[in-house]
Write an enzyme that holds these catalytic residues in place. Structure first.
Site, PDB file in Angstrom:
ATOM      1  N   CYS A   1       3.151  -6.198  11.962  1.00  0.00           N
ATOM      2  CA  CYS A   1       2.392  -7.337  11.588  1.00  0.00           C
ATOM      3  C   CYS A   1       3.044  -8.873  11.663  1.00  0.00           C
ATOM      4  O   CYS A   1       2.715 -10.090  11.035  1.00  0.00           O
ATOM      5  CB  CYS A   1       1.853  -7.310  10.090  1.00  0.00           C
ATOM      6  SG  CYS A   1       0.699  -5.919   9.615  1.00  0.00           S
TER       7      CYS A   1
ATOM      8  N   ASN B   1       7.790  -6.626  13.235  1.00  0.00           N
ATOM      9  CA  ASN B   1       7.012  -5.388  13.020  1.00  0.00           C
ATOM     10  C   ASN B   1       5.720  -5.354  13.437  1.00  0.00           C
ATOM     11  O   ASN B   1       5.203  -6.021  14.113  1.00  0.00           O
ATOM     12  CB  ASN B   1       7.405  -5.166  11.754  1.00  0.00           C
ATOM     13  CG  ASN B   1       6.457  -5.981  10.705  1.00  0.00           C
ATOM     14  OD1 ASN B   1       6.536  -7.233  11.045  1.00  0.00           O
ATOM     15  ND2 ASN B   1       5.640  -5.821   9.496  1.00  0.00           N
TER      16      ASN B   1
ATOM     17  N   ALA C   1      -3.780  -7.500   3.321  1.00  0.00           N
ATOM     18  CA  ALA C   1      -5.139  -7.229   3.816  1.00  0.00           C
ATOM     19  C   ALA C   1      -5.919  -6.452   2.480  1.00  0.00           C
ATOM     20  O   ALA C   1      -6.794  -6.817   1.975  1.00  0.00           O
ATOM     21  CB  ALA C   1      -5.354  -6.711   5.094  1.00  0.00           C
TER      22      ALA C   1
ATOM     23  N   THR D   1       0.724  -1.287  -0.017  1.00  0.00           N
ATOM     24  CA  THR D   1       0.078   0.009  -0.021  1.00  0.00           C
ATOM     25  C   THR D   1       0.836   1.195   0.014  1.00  0.00           C
ATOM     26  O   THR D   1       0.616   2.178  -0.697  1.00  0.00           O
ATOM     27  CB  THR D   1      -0.806  -0.076   1.076  1.00  0.00           C
ATOM     28  OG1 THR D   1      -1.970  -0.804   0.920  1.00  0.00           O
ATOM     29  CG2 THR D   1      -1.634   1.191   1.483  1.00  0.00           C
TER      30      THR D   1
ATOM     31  N   GLU E   1       6.047 -10.117  10.562  1.00  0.00           N
ATOM     32  CA  GLU E   1       6.576 -10.940   9.571  1.00  0.00           C
ATOM     33  C   GLU E   1       8.038 -10.481   9.162  1.00  0.00           C
ATOM     34  O   GLU E   1       8.775 -11.054   8.272  1.00  0.00           O
ATOM     35  CB  GLU E   1       5.863 -10.822   8.184  1.00  0.00           C
ATOM     36  CG  GLU E   1       5.916  -9.388   7.070  1.00  0.00           C
ATOM     37  CD  GLU E   1       5.008  -8.506   7.761  1.00  0.00           C
ATOM     38  OE1 GLU E   1       4.848  -7.508   6.841  1.00  0.00           O
ATOM     39  OE2 GLU E   1       4.565  -8.468   8.873  1.00  0.00           O
TER      40      GLU E   1
END
Length: 937
Positions: A566, A564, A756, A336, A568
């Site tokens: 999320c 981080n 997402a 994003t 990963e």
């Protein structure tokens, strides 16, 4: 009922007209009148009086009518949050539904009978359908059904007999009124098509194409059909570049490209790939705009991103076209921040930033300032707070005692709220703390809704950074000692055997009285509290320090102190280095091909896509805008990137392999082997072309130790406690030799992020997630969208089972097919939803992926019926299998699945004002699309 005079409870409705958006009601003759909530109240009151015979003044009736009227108005406002027109029949449907839901079945029956009587009376009266007029370009003209049908027919191209333009038009015209602006007619067509998606998934694409017509009219200032768009894209593109630069949106260097050549590269047919959710998401949140008028179309958007990523290339036009092709075909999608900002004046393209916070006021507030600067341009943050001294520690400068980590985390939380990401989404941060930190017990409570709110952080995430020694103590039912880092400063930088020996020595010192501030706890009780809070609040997440470090290719130049936002990314951080990672994901569904009558992974196409993708990700390092110097220096030095995947569940469906199966575990293994092999090879080839990253010498890459080999290092450090299959199918020895010969361009190459939002754009299942439900209304920052499993629908159609009864059954069972007896067992297994897949299968598949990955993966775990034993067994298995991190624990128990009819609904607006779950509800919601996830992708 018409003869009864009613005193309505208007006082309780007094705020509706001021709060409600501008709504119009379309009467049956096509006329539009202002929406008046009081008329709903009057109609309901008449229905009650018809049943209760004269109890008009009863307080019960008045209160109930007021409450039900509020429910009806709220439902209409949810459907049309920005205002619009609603047909009188739709309002009456909502009244009927509200009466039924309230348990007032007799009143509802009276209301239904009255509607039927009035309908029969109207049908008996001769009448001619009125001619409706529309306003187009300021002029009034007759509404042409033939023109509308032609528009919808174009939107139905290539979708077969499953869709019918006439059905869409007839339903839309019912919602039109005389004098309606033509753009509103377009919206009526979109809403009409949208309401048909649950019955026929192909209408998802019809709806997207009707939305595309609306976007083209906005951007180009005129109606342009699809057939003309190949020419119009090329014609409009130079004007777009000029307009964007003049408006201060685009980098001036884009004008230096050969715009005529770039224009010839557009493929307008790729516009037809979008589903409704994907295109609406791009329109609302990604397309550049000037005073809310969009200036980008889908292919121009992809070209802008591609040109921004190719801006420093020598052969920039051809490279940009190469990048455009992988993006616009959905073979690969950048994250994003890259999609937001590539080619603009603020080229903050990186997804994730990891920082370590120093143990002094200057360092703490510098870290908070850096958070704000990084969040401003859409970066997701992971903060390592372990160095900060614990509550009660001595402060030498003032001879006082520290308040510990928790008060500062409250400031971090509030900063994330205050500094949103360019107005597009809220700031997002995750705080990490090692399990031996003396503040860990209070850290566990940060997301609770009870207690002192000054010591709670409802808007940020938290995660444990757990050393292997703690897990061993849990298994041994041993004791665990908590320290302040000011007393044991070197523990922070140690891992493996070095951590264990140092930690044990500090325990001895505590026993001898040489360390005064410490606390002894039961490791097992601490573990149970960690799992209990994870279930109760969704936090802190479980991540493992030693696998992240022992398997890190960069352990020669630093330590991984956290992951981080999320979970990963696993990169080194320090007081002088902020780790940065650039993300993007390969769409697995775009890389299947038929071979000898079977679907297989297209290895040649996969290699080609990854070669282009790795070049795009590597380019981000040099193009990126760095708000903080420590981030720039770190990224230039190590050049890490994170290539991920999405659509894994879709691939399993296409291959007809249930997620809960050994076959799926094997597919996870072989797929990730191919992804990683080609990613590492692509990075090595880039090193041959551009030079190796500066800290390559001494790395595990340089030593010929690849991620698969590091499983042995972890097993050795643990004394053999890593149970993972070690098999391989590709020529890793040749790759190892190539890397040692020419180096690597990137210190790290692969990380599986949640994806997402970008998976919504592409229209595939997020990341490595199992199917959430087979039919549901997705409610997230993107509004509300009907999601239907197209594969399941195709299977049921082939069995002649897809009908209204089946739709109702699947909705009744919250998107599950498990309890529907007439569906074959094979299909039930194939289309099992996330909570029907035992989380053990998710861990086993993740372990097979992790053996190839040089970073980590965002792994959500789903528990239909959680228990302490099940949580313990699953998370212990994750540790035993050598996983580096886990992400959300998602529980079915607190999930409220909406049994929506899917009919009607607003033209969705994707905005940060969409309703969100409360902090304690969010982790237990089963929606993958939460705001935290989106900060990565």
């Amino acid at each position: 009922m018409d003869d009864i005079q009613v005193a309505t409870p208007t006082a309780s409705l007094s705020n509706f007209n001021t709060q409600a958006p501008s709504l119009q009601v379309i009467r049956r003759n096509g006329a539009a009148v202002a929406f008046d909530p009081e008329k709903i109240s009057i109609a309901m009151s008449k229905a009650f009086l018809a049943v209760e015979h004269g109890q008009a003044g009863s307080s019960r009736m008045r209160e109930l009518v007021a409450t039900l009227t509020q429910q009806v108005v709220a439902a209409l406002m949810r459907r049309l949050p920005a205002g619009g027109a609603v047909h009188i029949e739709d309002i009456q449907d909502q009244v009927e539904l509200a009466l039924m839901r309230s348990g007032e079945h007799d009143v509802a029956r009276a209301y239904v009978l009255y509607r039927e009587k009035r309908s029969a009376e109207r049908a008996a009266q001769p009448h001619d359908a009125p001619q409706l007029h529309i306003i187009i370009n300021g002029k009034r003209e007759a509404l042409s059904l033939a023109k509308l049908t032609e528009m919808v027919a174009e939107a139905c191209l290539f979708l077969g007999n499953a869709v019918n333009p006439k059905t869409v038009v007839e339903q839309a015209v019912r919602d039109c009124y005389d004098g309606m602006p033509f753009n509103e007619v377009r919206r009526a067509l979109i809403l009409s098509s949208r309401s048909l998606i649950e019955r026929e998934p192909a209408y998802n694409y019809v709806t997207a194409r009707l939305l595309l017509d609306l976007i083209r009219a906005e951007v180009l200032g005129e109606d342009v059909n699809h057939a003309a768009m190949q020419t119009r894209y090329a014609e409009y593109f130079p004007q777009y570049i000029k307009t964007g630069i003049e408006a201060g949106l685009l980098d001036k260097r884009l004008a230096q490209f050969d715009l005529e050549k770039m224009g010839r590269a557009f493929d307008a047919n790729r516009d037809f790939q979008f589903g409704y959710l994907g295109l609406q998401t791009l329109y609302d949140r990604y397309f550049l705009h000037i005073e809310e008028r969009r200036i980008e179309l889908p292919q121009i958007f992809f070209m802008r991103v591609a040109m921004g990523l190719a801006i420093n290339e020598i052969d920039r036009e051809n490279r940009a076209i190469e990048f455009y092709n992988v993006l616009s075909t959905f073979d690969f999608m950048s994250s994003t921040p890259t999609l937001f900002n590539s080619g603009t004046l603020h080229s903050q393209l990186s997804s994730c930033y990891l920082t370590t916070v120093s143990d002094d006021l200057d360092g703490i507030y510098q870290a908070i300032k850096e958070n704000a600067l990084l969040q401003k341009y859409a970066g997701g943050l992971g903060n390592d707070w372990t160095p900060v001294r614990a509550l009660g520690s001595r402060i030498k400068g003032t001879n006082g005692k520290s308040q510990g980590v928790i008060p500062f985390l409250k400031v971090v939380n509030d900063t994330a709220v205050a500094v949103n990401q360019g107005g597009k989404r809220k700031g997002a941060v995750c705080a990490y703390l090692e399990t031996w930190h003396l503040d860990i017990e209070e850290f566990l409570d940060l997301r609770k809704n009870t207690g002192d709110d000054r010591r709670r952080t409802h808007d940020m995430n938290t995660a444990h950074w757990i050393p292997d020694l703690f897990m061993q103590r849990v298994n041994e039912n041993g004791e665990w000692t908590l320290f302040s880092p000011s007393d044991v400063p070197d523990l922070h930088d140690k891992f493996g055997k070095a951590f264990e020996s140092t930690y044990v020595e500090y325990e001895r010192q505590a026993d001898r009285g040489e360390i005064a501030l410490f606390k002894r706890v039961s490791a097992t009780q601490m573990w149970r509290k960690m799992l209990s809070m994870l279930f109760e609040t969704g936090h802190p997440w479980i991540t493992f320090k030693d696998p992240c470090n022992i398997r890190s290719p960069q352990q020669h130049v630093g330590v991984v102190h956290s992951s981080n936002l999320c979970t990963e990314i696993t990169l080194n951080t320090s007081a002088t280095e902020i780790a940065v990672c650039n993300l993007g994901s390969v769409n697995l569904m775009a890389h299947l091909k038929e071979e000898n009558g079977e679907l297989v992974l297209d290895q040649a196409k996969l290699k080609a896509t990854i070669n282009v993708a790795m070049r795009m990700l590597d380019n981000v390092v040099d193009i990126n805008f760095y708000a903080v110097g420590h981030a720039r220096n770190s990224n230039y030095r190590h050049r890490p990137v994170g290539l991920g995947i999405m659509g894994f569940q879709d691939m399993l469906h296409a291959l007809r392999i249930p997620y809960a199966s050994q076959q799926a575990v094997e597919i996870a293994d072989r797929t990730m082997e191919a992804i990683c092999y080609n990613a590492y090879l692509a990075s090595s080839n880039l090193a041959e072309e551009r030079g190796a990253y500066s800290s390559f010498k001494g790395s595990l890459w340089d030593q010929g130790i690849l991620p698969l080999d590091t499983l042995n290092l972890l097993s050795e450090a643990r004394g053999g406690n890593v149970e993972v299959d070690r098999s391989s199918t590709l020529d890793w020895d040749a790759l190892r030799a190539h890397i040692q010969s020419v180096g690597m361009r990137n210190s790290n190459c692969v990380a599986i992020a949640p994806t997402a939002t970008i998976s919504n754009i592409v229209g595939v299942a997020a990341s490595i997630e199992p199917e959430y439900q087979n039919l549901y209304v997705k409610s997230n920052l993107s509004g509300e969208f009907t999601v239907v499993n197209e594969g399941l629908v195709a299977e049921l159609k082939a069995l002649d089972m897809w009908d209204e009864v089946m739709i109702a059954d699947i909705k009744y069972y919250d998107g599950s097919v498990k309890a529907i007896d007439r569906i074959p067992a094979e299909i039930k297994a194939l289309y099992a939803t996330a909570f029907e897949v035992d989380p053990t299968w998710l861990v086993e598949a993740a372990a097979r992926r992790q053996k190839w990955i040089d970073q980590a993966q965002s792994l959500n775990l789903y528990f239909a019926v959680p228990s302490g034993k099940k949580l313990n067994d699953t998370y212990m298995l994750a540790w035993q299998r050598g996983l580096k991190t886990t992400y959300y624990l998602r529980s079915l128990g607190a999930t409220a699945a909406e049994k929506s009819t899917g009919s009607g609904g607003e033209l969705n607006a994707v905005s940060s004002s969409a309703p969100e779950a409360s902090p304690e509800e969010a982790p237990k919601q089963c929606l993958i699309d939460d705001p935290g996830c989106e900060s990565c992708q």
